[in-house]
Scaffold this active site. Structure first.
Site: not given
Ligand code: ARG
Length: 459
Positions: A156, A277, A283, A290
């Site tokens: 979970h 970024s 970043k 992704e």
């Protein structure tokens, strides 16, 4: 390009309709398989005395020359042709004259396209499997590197029990091994020959389908001609195998994205596989992971598309079936890219065992072991579970860990607690004692690594 049926039908088709109908801009992908199939067909026709040996020689020489010329770039596809089959046949006739027109005896584009697809996808499976193996090797090598690193195992997405990072990575190695199995299995069923089913009903010529199948490396011959030209199960099966593979890559990518966030910081991806970024200088985005996660949706879509296309088709061939190609071609390209990029990403990623250990220290992931301690001292598990739960509640209230509680306090909960409990609930013990077959301990991970490496060498 002039149509092969010109003169049979009365009118000309509209240019727009021709373009709509044409598949050469995507089925040119299997030109090699089309030529290979045609060479075997010519050999069969000659062996059966349907055409002369001399004609077959001319046809085969012509086809071989076309093969070389496409390979070298000397011959370009004519995008006005209806499909690759028409293009190659027309080019052959253009080059060797009327004898080229004999090639299409005792076959139809219906069995020809079914043949080409099987030959092509069979080759593609043989290209994809080594890429999956490379991916598994990268995962297994990483697991070896971090076989002693303790990290929280989750259910979970809540910290549950301590495991080794190697154990976590090996779970993915096993998933991908099953993907190889699935593709091999698909390949087996795919490897049966449709050629000779002709348009739908077989033929009155004395053909030898077994000879042709053997020449093309098939294991068997499809026994019903309608089935041979109508069946696209192998496309569905391969797409479903690729979808499952993408689902695995996507789950791993999701974890990589989580692990590389500041909230976890269990791993660091190499600069070679992250992006910055344009406005936030701090970043390092896990774009590759992704994209792999994102592209899984696309492959599932292609599976749904072919299932939907096939569901209402009467036997035998219908032009709808031309739609079997672009989806699976795209899926093959997508999977290939994802496997290559993913392998590089895994190879170059670095784990941060100290952060994993810190995370493992919080969250009472040794609470089960505390209960097990009491069970080993004779208490039934349910009673032990309750006591362990009360002690966890006490720790939460006082913002401390199980290791911080002193023995006197423990003994208020149960007289069975003794000094050895601390050793028993240490993360090291909790992890390394999980030596049951397939468990999370380093010893077990070593066995898994050995077993997977052996399987990879065998396959
Ligand atoms: N381009 C067609 C396809 O991909 C080849 C088969 C055409 N057969 C026909 N009867 N029109 O399905």
């Amino acid at each position: 390009m002039a149509k092969l049926w010109a003169g049979v039908t009365a009118g000309n088709t509209e240019k727009l309709a021709d373009d709509f109908n044409s598949s050469i801009h995507f089925d040119c992908r299997f030109w090699k398989q089309d030529i290979t199939g045609s060479i075997a067909h010519a050999q069969m026709l000659a062996k059966q005395n349907i055409i002369t040996d001399d004609d077959a020689e001319k046809i085969i020489a012509g086809l071989s020359e076309i093969y070389d010329d496409i390979s070298s770039g000397k011959l370009q596809f004519d995008m006005s042709a209806e499909d690759i089959h028409m293009f190659i046949e027309a080019t052959l006739t253009e080059r060797i004259g009327d004898v080229g027109k004999k090639l299409h005896t005792a076959r139809s584009r219906n069995d020809q396209v079914a043949l080409d697809m099987r030959l092509y996808l069979r080759d593609e499976i043989d290209e994809i499997i080594p890429l999956i193996k490379d991916f598994i090797t990268a995962l297994t090598d990483k697991a070896d590197e971090y076989k002693t690193a303790i990290c929280p195992g989750y259910t979970h997405l809540q910290r549950a029990q301590p495991i080794t990072f190697g154990h976590h990575l090996m779970a993915y190695s096993y998933m991908l091994l099953r993907d190889i199995d699935r593709l091999n299995d698909t390949r087996k069923r795919m490897n049966t020959s449709p050629i000779g089913c002709c348009a739908l009903a077989g033929t009155t010529y004395d053909t030898d389908r077994f000879f042709e199948a053997e020449k093309l490396g098939f294991d068997s011959v499809i026994e019903n001609s309608l089935d041979g030209v109508s069946d696209r199960d192998f496309v569905v099966e391969m797409l479903s195998g690729l979808s499952i593979l993408m689902m695995h890559l996507s789950r791993l990518s999701e974890e990589i994205i989580l692990w590389s966030s500041w909230e976890f910081k269990f791993i660091e991806l190499s600069d070679a596989y992250t992006t910055g970024s344009s406005i936030m200088p701090q970043k390092r985005n896990p774009d590759m992971a992704e994209l792999i996660r994102g592209k899984s949706g696309r492959v599932y879509g292609e599976l749904m598309a072919i299932l939907t296309t096939l569901k209402g088709l009467p036997l035998a061939y219908n032009k709808d079936m031309q739609e079997d190609k672009e989806g699976i071609f795209d899926a093959i390209d997508t999977v290939t890219m994802c496997l290559k990029v993913g392998t590089g990403m895994i190879k170059t990623m670095k784990a941060k065992p100290e952060n994993m250990l810190n995370a493992a220290k919080r969250g009472f992931i040794n609470a089960t072991d505390l209960a097990d301690y009491l069970v080993k001292k004779g208490l039934p598990f349910r009673s032990a579970y309750k006591i362990s739960g009360s002690i966890v509640a006490y720790c939460i209230e006082n913002n401390i860990t199980l290791e911080d509680v002193d023995l006197a306090k423990y003994r208020e909960y149960s007289e069975l607690f003794e000094d050895d409990l601390y050793e028993e609930i240490s993360l090291e013990t909790c992890t390394q004692k999980r030596t049951s077959f397939g468990g999370a301990a380093t010893d077990s991970v070593i066995k898994q690594i050995e077993s997977v490496r052996k399987l990879l060498n065998k396959q």
